[in-house]
Write an enzyme that holds these catalytic residues in place. Structure first.
Site, short mmCIF file in Angstrom:
data_model
loop_
_atom_site.label_atom_id
_atom_site.label_comp_id
_atom_site.label_asym_id
_atom_site.label_seq_id
_atom_site.Cartn_x
_atom_site.Cartn_y
_atom_site.Cartn_z
N GLY A 45 -30.47 60.16 -17.42
CA GLY A 45 -30.87 59.34 -16.27
C GLY A 45 -30.24 59.88 -15.00
O GLY A 45 -30.00 59.14 -14.05
N GLY A 49 -30.65 57.08 -8.88
CA GLY A 49 -29.69 55.98 -8.85
C GLY A 49 -28.27 56.36 -9.22
O GLY A 49 -27.70 57.33 -8.71
N ASP A 94 -37.58 62.42 -23.40
CA ASP A 94 -37.55 60.96 -23.52
C ASP A 94 -36.44 60.62 -24.52
O ASP A 94 -36.47 61.08 -25.66
CB ASP A 94 -38.93 60.49 -24.04
CG ASP A 94 -39.02 58.98 -24.15
OD1 ASP A 94 -37.96 58.30 -24.12
OD2 ASP A 94 -40.15 58.47 -24.25
N SER A 171 -23.19 50.38 -19.36
CA SER A 171 -23.61 49.01 -19.67
C SER A 171 -23.96 48.33 -18.36
O SER A 171 -24.62 48.93 -17.49
CB SER A 171 -22.50 48.29 -20.44
OG SER A 171 -22.89 46.98 -20.75
N TYR A 185 -32.62 42.50 -21.65
CA TYR A 185 -31.71 43.47 -21.01
C TYR A 185 -30.27 43.23 -21.48
O TYR A 185 -29.57 44.17 -21.91
CB TYR A 185 -31.83 43.33 -19.49
CG TYR A 185 -30.97 44.30 -18.70
CD1 TYR A 185 -31.29 45.65 -18.65
CD2 TYR A 185 -29.85 43.85 -18.01
CE1 TYR A 185 -30.51 46.53 -17.91
CE2 TYR A 185 -29.07 44.73 -17.27
CZ TYR A 185 -29.40 46.06 -17.22
OH TYR A 185 -28.63 46.94 -16.50
N LYS A 189 -27.62 45.60 -23.64
CA LYS A 189 -26.31 46.00 -23.10
C LYS A 189 -25.16 45.45 -23.95
O LYS A 189 -24.14 46.12 -24.10
CB LYS A 189 -26.18 45.55 -21.64
CG LYS A 189 -27.18 46.22 -20.69
CD LYS A 189 -26.98 47.73 -20.62
CE LYS A 189 -27.86 48.38 -19.57
NZ LYS A 189 -27.69 49.84 -19.48
N1 LIG Z 1 -29.09 49.18 -10.65
C1 LIG Z 1 -28.40 48.17 -11.15
O1 LIG Z 1 -28.37 47.05 -10.57
C2 LIG Z 1 -27.61 48.35 -12.42
C3 LIG Z 1 -26.59 47.44 -12.70
C4 LIG Z 1 -25.87 47.60 -13.87
C5 LIG Z 1 -26.16 48.63 -14.74
N2 LIG Z 1 -27.16 49.49 -14.45
C6 LIG Z 1 -27.45 50.55 -15.41
O2 LIG Z 1 -27.30 51.80 -14.79
C7 LIG Z 1 -28.13 52.75 -15.46
C8 LIG Z 1 -28.90 53.55 -14.44
O3 LIG Z 1 -29.77 52.67 -13.77
P1 LIG Z 1 -30.19 52.84 -12.24
O4 LIG Z 1 -30.12 51.49 -11.65
O5 LIG Z 1 -29.46 53.98 -11.63
O6 LIG Z 1 -31.74 53.15 -12.44
P2 LIG Z 1 -32.71 54.32 -11.93
O7 LIG Z 1 -32.37 54.74 -10.56
O8 LIG Z 1 -34.09 53.86 -12.22
O9 LIG Z 1 -32.35 55.49 -12.95
C9 LIG Z 1 -32.69 55.38 -14.29
C10 LIG Z 1 -32.65 56.75 -14.89
O10 LIG Z 1 -32.91 56.64 -16.29
C11 LIG Z 1 -33.94 57.59 -16.61
N3 LIG Z 1 -34.74 57.13 -17.75
C12 LIG Z 1 -35.37 55.95 -17.90
N4 LIG Z 1 -36.02 55.91 -19.07
C13 LIG Z 1 -35.80 57.10 -19.68
C14 LIG Z 1 -36.19 57.67 -20.91
N5 LIG Z 1 -36.95 56.99 -21.79
N6 LIG Z 1 -35.75 58.91 -21.22
C15 LIG Z 1 -34.99 59.62 -20.36
N7 LIG Z 1 -34.57 59.14 -19.16
C16 LIG Z 1 -34.98 57.88 -18.83
C17 LIG Z 1 -34.80 57.65 -15.37
O11 LIG Z 1 -35.54 58.85 -15.39
P3 LIG Z 1 -37.02 58.88 -14.75
O12 LIG Z 1 -36.86 58.41 -13.33
O13 LIG Z 1 -37.38 60.27 -14.92
O14 LIG Z 1 -37.81 57.91 -15.57
C18 LIG Z 1 -33.71 57.68 -14.29
O15 LIG Z 1 -33.18 58.96 -14.14
C19 LIG Z 1 -29.00 51.96 -16.43
O16 LIG Z 1 -28.47 52.05 -17.73
C20 LIG Z 1 -28.89 50.54 -15.91
O17 LIG Z 1 -29.09 49.57 -16.92
C21 LIG Z 1 -27.88 49.40 -13.30
#
Ligand SMILES: NC(=O)c1ccc[n+]([C@@H]2O[C@H](COP(=O)([O-])OP(=O)(O)OC[C@H]3O[C@@H](n4cnc5c(N)ncnc54)[C@H](OP(=O)(O)O)[C@@H]3O)[C@@H](O)[C@H]2O)c1
Length: 321
Positions: A45, A49, A94, A171, A185, A189
């Site tokens: 990922g 983000g 994936d 997480s 979700y 987690k």
């Molecule tokens: N943002 C928040 O509020 C928040 C809070 C707490 C925890 N988190 C956690 O932080 C992590 C990153 O999230 P983010 O908010 O930074 O989201 P994001 O910007 O959407 O990034 C998500 C990343 O995961 C990749 N991804 C999704 N599905 C995939 C798959 N099946 N195989 C390979 N790669 C995949 C996406 O790649 P593509 O773009 O190429 O699909 C992207 O690079 C997640 O685990 C999320 O649960 C986020």
């Protein structure tokens, strides 16, 4: 009078001091530092983000970085090259497809720091989620982590340099506490916690150290997308914890990984939640263990008040409906 005050003060402090000394001897695993310079950091990922911010951070500290995602990989590579002058390796796969993950991992050689960060955020009541969507959330956020660990572990165990290495799981505060609208979700987690705690025991002999990161809401594309269909109650309840920028979360996460911490929190709410949810999780720091032992009760009182306010909000919302 002064003498008796002094001796009662000593009587209060002595048991605390003895607890501290006791904890110094018993906390496990032992403290560790994970070197990152010139080592191979693999971030899933990493195209967007928090993952992209982590890749940027690792590259600036001299690590050899690989990022894996589905899309936007060239853009992520260009962004890191333009801002740091460093080239990262990009892989498209994936995480739900074990053979694709295995092939990708094997193509880049042994990993020193594996950051399992990919994830999808969906905020919707269980009644409004179809079972396929529930399956996708669990697959990407939890099963995908198993695929990564299974693919990377043989190389990590057989590494030629015997320095300590790390596996970190992204997480969420939704993995510390269940919140209205985050049923699937939070389940994905919370599952990571069981994976991380058990895995740490399985890999400690190979000098592999597990971290579990608990960010609050973070401004990223995934959150922006989730907000579009987020139930009003979810927005109201989650407003108690302020949102952070992705690079702030990445900095806290990266620092925690390098210090080999098991639980990595990013803000004050996360820190309090980590005290009250410490349970039987590993703790390397005897000072943190001391804080957990002494303050768990009072923090529990605080979070019961928070729960009261959440249930009041839900009741009022139902009355209005
Ligand atoms: N943002 C928040 O509020 C928040 C809070 C707490 C925890 N988190 C956690 O932080 C992590 C990153 O999230 P983010 O908010 O930074 O989201 P994001 O910007 O959407 O990034 C998500 C990343 O995961 C990749 N991804 C999704 N599905 C995939 C798959 N099946 N195989 C390979 N790669 C995949 C996406 O790649 P593509 O773009 O190429 O699909 C992207 O690079 C997640 O685990 C999320 O649960 C986020």
């Amino acid at each position: 009078m002064a003498d008796s005050n002094l001796s009662s003060l000593a009587l209060c402090i002595l048991p605390l001091f003895m607890i501290l000394i006791f904890l110094k001897f018993i906390v496990r695993p032992h403290p560790v530092k994970i070197p990152v310079k010139s080592r191979h950091v693999f971030i899933t990922g990493g195209s967007s983000g928090i993952g992209l911010a982590l890749a940027h951070q690792a590259a600036t500290e001299g690590a050899r970085v690989t990022i894996l995602a589905l899309d936007n990989l060239e853009e992520a590579k260009d962004y890191i090259r333009l801002s740091t002058g460093i080239d990262v390796t990009i892989l498209k796969a994936d995480v739900c497809d074990f053979e694709a993950v295995k092939e990708a991992v094997e193509s880049v050689g042994p990993i020193d720091v594996l950051v399992c960060n990919q994830g999808v955020i969906v905020a919707q009541e269980v009644e409004n989620l179809d079972v396929k969507e529930i399956g996708r959330i669990i697959d990407v956020n939890l099963v995908g982590m198993f695929n990564l660990v299974k693919a990377a572990l043989p190389g990590m165990k057989n590494r030629s340099d015997r320095k300590p290495v790390s596996i970190a799981f992204m997480s969420s505060q939704g993995g510390q506490v269940g919140i209205y609208g985050y049923t699937a979700y939070s389940a994905s987690k919370f599952g990571l916690r069981g994976l991380a705690e058990a895995l740490q025991q399985e890999v400690i002999a190979a000098d592999i150290h597990v971290s579990l990161i608990f960010p609050p809401e973070t401004y990223t594309p995934a959150l922006a997308k989730a907000k579009k269909s987020m139930p009003r109650l979810t927005s109201t309840i989650t407003a108690f914890s302020g949102a952070m920028q992705a690079n702030e979360v990445a900095k806290k996460a990266w620092k925690g990984i390098k210090s080999g911490r098991f639980s990595i929190t990013c803000n004050l709410e996360g820190f309090f939640l980590s005290i009250v949810t410490a349970g039987v999780s590993p703790q390397r720091s005897y000072l943190m263990a001391f804080i957990e032992v002494i303050f768990a009760g009072v923090v529990r009182l605080g979070v019961l008040c928070v729960q009261w306010s959440w249930y009041r909000t839900i009741e009022k919302f139902d009355e209005v409906k």
